[in-house]
Motif scaffolding. Structure first.
Motif: not given
Length: 307
Positions: A231-237
């Motif tokens: 989820a964090l990767i997909r959100a660009g974090v």
């Protein structure tokens, strides 16, 4: 003397046949042996169960009342025997499994699907944990089977068998400018990486191959759960070092992923059992199904099955 299954079977056979001769033949007994068995039963419970004449045998009022009780006791015993046979054959029973989340998400759905189809009476309790947690759970006897990487020193308490090797790589947010050329271990120092917990196999591998990495990486977020990492990767974090096994996850196959070229940066997955403790039939069946299903899983090319 106590009432035994022999007495109950004799009583039900005579009641259903309304004949000592017929019941004796069905039970492969002599008529005198059957008569003696019924007499023992009547003496034990203190009731007359049959009215006997030269032409017929019929249940007394007390016999009619006892008949459903005897049938239920016999049925319960047969069900118990059937359950024990199924458990001894591995077609029922319970198995407790601790697994790393990547393996649990990518492989175990197909294993449990096959178990549900072929062995619907086997109950599986599945726990996800870090590799260190998996080893601790199997060491303590909390679970029957552990699946994960070998983290820490288990001494002589565990048996392990290698299932697969998965190279490490980096998963990037969608639309990221990917590094050109081979992705080396040194390249990690320039990436905005999410950090993992210390007792995971990936952190142990990085610490061994790239000591001091996390002193140089400007990482402010630590997260272990694989779904949250996605989820964090997909959100660009940030980007994240993950194994090719994790990159095989159906929900992450659209995310950019590059394998690391450095030698030794891989994650070996083992199945752990307690040394000297025999597996239950249900646990043995679980492992058999796992071995059958594993070659059919659609893994990332960075995953290699053990021979």
């Amino acid at each position: 003397m106590n009432i035994s299954l022999r007495h109950l079977r004799a009583f039900v056979a005579v009641a259903e046949a309304a004949s000592f001769t017929t019941a004796a033949r069905q039970l492969f007994l002599t008529q005198s042996t059957l008569t003696k068995t019924i007499r023992e039963l009547e003496q034990e419970i203190g009731l007359t169960l049959f009215e006997r004449t030269t032409r017929k045998v019929a249940l007394t009022t007390q016999g009619n009342a006892f008949m459903p009780v005897a049938r239920r006791l016999l049925n319960d015993f047969e069900l118990l025997l059937s359950d024990l046979r199924e458990k001894s054959a591995g077609s029922s029973g319970s198995v407790y499994v601790a697994s790393s989340l990547a393996f649990a998400s990518c492989v175990l759905p197909e294993v449990l699907k096959r178990l549900k189809q072929d062995y619907p009476c086997i109950h599986v309790r599945l726990l996800d944990d870090t590799s260190g947690g998996v080893v601790r759970r199997i060491e303590s006897g909390e679970v029957d089977i552990g699946i994960g990487s070998y983290v820490g020193a288990a001494g002589n308490k565990l048996d392990k068998r290698k299932l697969l090797s998965a190279r490490l790589g980096v998963m990037f947010p969608p639309g990221s400018q990917l590094p050109t050329g081979p992705l080396s271990g040194q390249s990690l120092r320039d990436l905005p990486l999410l950090q993992d917990e210390g007792d995971t196999s990936i952190m142990a591998t990085l610490a061994h191959s790239l000591p001091g990495l996390w002193l140089q990486v400007n990482s402010k977020i630590t997260v272990t759960n694989l779904d949250i990492q996605f989820a964090l990767i997909r959100a660009g974090v940030g980007a994240c070092v993950l194994s090719a096994l994790a990159a095989s996850h159906p929900t992450a196959r659209d995310l950019p992923y590059r394998l690391l070229e450095a030698v030794g940066l891989q994650r070996d997955i083992h199945v752990f059992t307690r040394r000297g403790v025999p597996l239950s039939p249900a646990a043995f069946t679980f492992l058999q199904v796992l071995e059958e299903v594993l070659p059919d899983i659609a893994f990332h090319p960075g995953v290699t099955l053990a021979v």
